[in-house]
Design a protein around this motif. Structure first.
Motif, mmCIF file in Angstrom:
data_model
loop_
_atom_site.group_PDB
_atom_site.id
_atom_site.type_symbol
_atom_site.label_atom_id
_atom_site.label_comp_id
_atom_site.label_asym_id
_atom_site.label_seq_id
_atom_site.Cartn_x
_atom_site.Cartn_y
_atom_site.Cartn_z
ATOM 1 N N THR A 1 1.460 3.986 -3.090
ATOM 2 C CA THR A 1 0.760 5.492 -2.771
ATOM 3 C C THR A 1 1.621 6.298 -2.142
ATOM 4 O O THR A 1 1.468 7.497 -3.173
ATOM 5 N N ASP A 2 2.999 5.578 -2.268
ATOM 6 C CA ASP A 2 4.055 6.767 -3.141
ATOM 7 C C ASP A 2 4.371 7.099 -4.326
ATOM 8 O O ASP A 2 4.662 7.729 -4.963
ATOM 9 N N THR B 1 1.042 -1.179 0.066
ATOM 10 C CA THR B 1 0.478 -0.146 0.235
ATOM 11 C C THR B 1 1.029 1.143 -0.091
ATOM 12 O O THR B 1 1.063 2.210 -0.746
ATOM 13 N N ARG B 2 1.862 1.110 0.912
ATOM 14 C CA ARG B 2 2.980 2.124 1.070
ATOM 15 C C ARG B 2 3.671 2.304 -0.546
ATOM 16 O O ARG B 2 3.891 3.538 -0.799
ATOM 17 N N LEU C 1 2.223 6.936 -6.934
ATOM 18 C CA LEU C 1 1.297 7.805 -7.320
ATOM 19 C C LEU C 1 1.161 9.589 -7.269
ATOM 20 O O LEU C 1 1.650 10.289 -8.090
ATOM 21 N N HIS C 2 2.023 9.586 -6.154
ATOM 22 C CA HIS C 2 2.274 10.726 -5.236
ATOM 23 C C HIS C 2 3.213 11.493 -6.385
ATOM 24 O O HIS C 2 4.034 12.611 -6.487
#
Length: 390
Positions: free
Chosen positions: A65-66, A61-62, A68-69
C-alpha cells in the motif's frame, strides 16, 4: 451473492483451464480463509506454497500500500530503490562472489529466463529430472517430465534429456561437454513431495563443474522459507550457477526471480531478454517485506513446526499412511492406496485445505507462521478422513 451463484458466473466467463472451482473465497486472515457463504477454513496449502506469511499479512499489505502511494510502475527503462534493495538481498543469499538478478512475475517466467541464459553458453543440451515440474510455458514445459502436461503441446523446445531423480551414476553418464545445464528441484513438489536424496546435490555440483555445465536449482516452491531455509540447497552447502524463485517471495503478490552467479551472471546483455512488469516497485516492496519477516524467527518456526507435524502424523500409526516425507513445512503424506484426491475433497468439506499432487500423496504446506495449535485439529481428523475413503 452466494457461492453457487458466483460459481455459475465463473463457469459462464472463465476458460475451462482448471475445472469448476471447489470454493469461492471472499477473505483471509493468517492461516484462515472464509468462503462467499461465510464458512471458515484452515489453509494448509497456502495457495500452493505461496502464502509463507499467511493471508493478509499486515507488514506485506502495508508495504504494498505504501509503495503504491509513492510509485507503482516505471517500466524497465528505469529503476527503483526497492528493486535494487531486493536484488541485493537475494544475491547475498546465494553464497557466490557475484550474483546478478532478473525479476519476473512468476516461477515459470523465472525459469524461462534461466533457460535462455543456458542457451547463451553456446551449448544447447539440458539434463532434467524424471518427476520434475518447472512450469507451463513452452520452455519451462520442455523441462517438465510429466507426459500429461507435455503431450498436448509437442513439439516442445528440444535437446532435453531426462534422468532418474537422485541417480548420480545416471546423471554422470548423461553429462558431457555438450551439456549447457543440469536443472533439478531440491524437493519435487508436484511429483508428490519427493526430497532430493542425500548427497545428490553435491554430486550434481561436481559433475556439472567437471563438464563445464551450469547447475540450475529450481527453488520456486522450496525457497523463501518453505523448506525452513532461505534456499534449500544452500543448507546442503551447494553454490549453484542459476537459482529460480517465486511463490513465497511475494506472499501472494506476483513476483519471480532468476539469480545467476559466477560466469553465468554476465551472459544476459541488453536486448536479449525483457519484461514489462518484472521487478516493478510494488512487487519489490512485497519481496522486501517478506524478507524482513523471514528474519524474525519464521524460518525457525517452519523447521520446528514442520518437524512436529511430520512426527505427529507418523505417530498416528494409521495403516493407510505409508510415510511422511518432505522438508520444513512442505510435507507429503504418502498413502498405501490411491485415495488422495477423495481425502483432499473430504478434508475441504471438513474445513481443511490440502491437495493431492499424486493419487497416493497428500500435500500439506501451511503458512510458515502456523503454530502447533493451528495444526493439531488436522492431525486429529486425518484418521477419520482416511477411514471414510478406503
Amino acid at each position: 451473492m452466494t457461492q453457487d451463484q458466483l460459481i455459475h458466473r465463473y463457469d459462464a466467463v472463465m476458460m475451462n483451464a482448471f475445472g469448476a472451482p471447489k470454493r469461492v473465497f471472499a477473505r483471509g486472515e493468517g492461516v484462515h480463509v472464509w468462503d462467499a457463504d461465510g464458512r471458515r477454513y484452515t489453509d494448509l496449502l497456502s495457495g500452493i506454497a505461496v502464502l509463507a506469511l499467511g493471508h493478509a499479512n499486515p507488514a506485506v499489505t502495508r508495504a504494498i500500500t505504501d509503495q503504491l502511494h509513492q510509485l507503482g510502475h516505471v517500466s524497465n527503462f528505469f529503476a527503483s530503490e526497492p528493486q535494487i534493495r531486493l536484488a541485493e538481498r537475494l544475491a547475498a543469499l546465494t553464497g557466490a562472489a557475484e550474483t546478478r538478478v532478473f525479476f519476473a512475475n512468476s516461477g515459470t517466467e523465472a525459469n524461462e529466463a534461466a533457460f535462455k541464459i543456458t542457451r547463451l553458453t553456446r551449448r544447447t543440451r539440458i539434463i532434467a529430472m524424471e518427476g520434475s515440474f518447472h512450469g507451463r510455458t513452452m520452455g519451462a514445459l520442455a523441462l517438465t517430465s510429466s507426459e500429461k502436461y507435455r503431450a498436448p503441446f509437442e513439439p516442445l523446445p528440444g535437446d532435453v534429456t531426462f534422468v532418474p531423480f537422485g541417480d548420480a551414476p545416471a546423471l554422470a553418464a548423461a553429462v558431457d561437454e555438450t551439456v549447457a545445464a543440469v536443472i533439478l528441484e531440491t524437493v519435487q513438489g508436484e511429483n508428490g513431495v519427493v526430497p532430493v536424496p542425500a548427497g545428490f546435490l553435491a554430486e550434481a555440483r561436481r559433475i556439472t563443474r567437471e563438464a563445464g555445465a551450469l547447475l540450475w536449482i529450481d527453488e520456486v516452491q522450496t525457497g523463501m522459507g518453505r523448506s525452513g531455509e532461505y534456499l534449500a540447497h544452500r543448507a546442503d552447502g551447494i553454490v549453484a550457477d542459476l537459482v529460480t524463485l517465486a511463490k513465497g517471495l511475494g506472499n501472494g503478490f506476483p513476483i519471480g526471480a532468476c539469480l545467476a552467479s559466477g560466469p553465468a551472471a554476465g551472459l544476459i546483455t541488453p536486448g536479449l531478454h525483457g519484461t514489462t512488469f518484472g521487478g516493478n516497485p510494488v512487487a519489490a516492496a512485497a519481496g522486501n517485506a517478506v524478507l524482513d519477516q523471514l528474519e524474525g524467527g519464521v524460518l525457525e518456526n517452519a523447521r520446528a513446526v514442520g518437524a512436529w507435524l511430520a512426527d505427529a502424523i507418523r505417530e498416528l500409526g494409521h495403516p493407510k499412511i505409508a510415510e511422511v516425507r518432505g522438508r520444513g513445512l512442505l510435507l507429503g503424506v504418502v498413502l498405501t492406496e490411491d485415495i488422495a484426491p477423495r481425502v483432499a475433497d473430504a478434508a475441504l468439506e471438513a474445513g481443511w485445505i490440502i491437495n493431492a499432487p499424486r493419487p497416493g500423496v497428500l500435500r500439506v504446506a501451511p503458512p510458515l507462521i502456523s503454530t502447533r495449535e493451528d495444526l493439531e485439529g488436522f492431525v486429529a481428523v486425518l484418521p477419520g478422513l482416511l477411514d471414510a475413503h478406503g
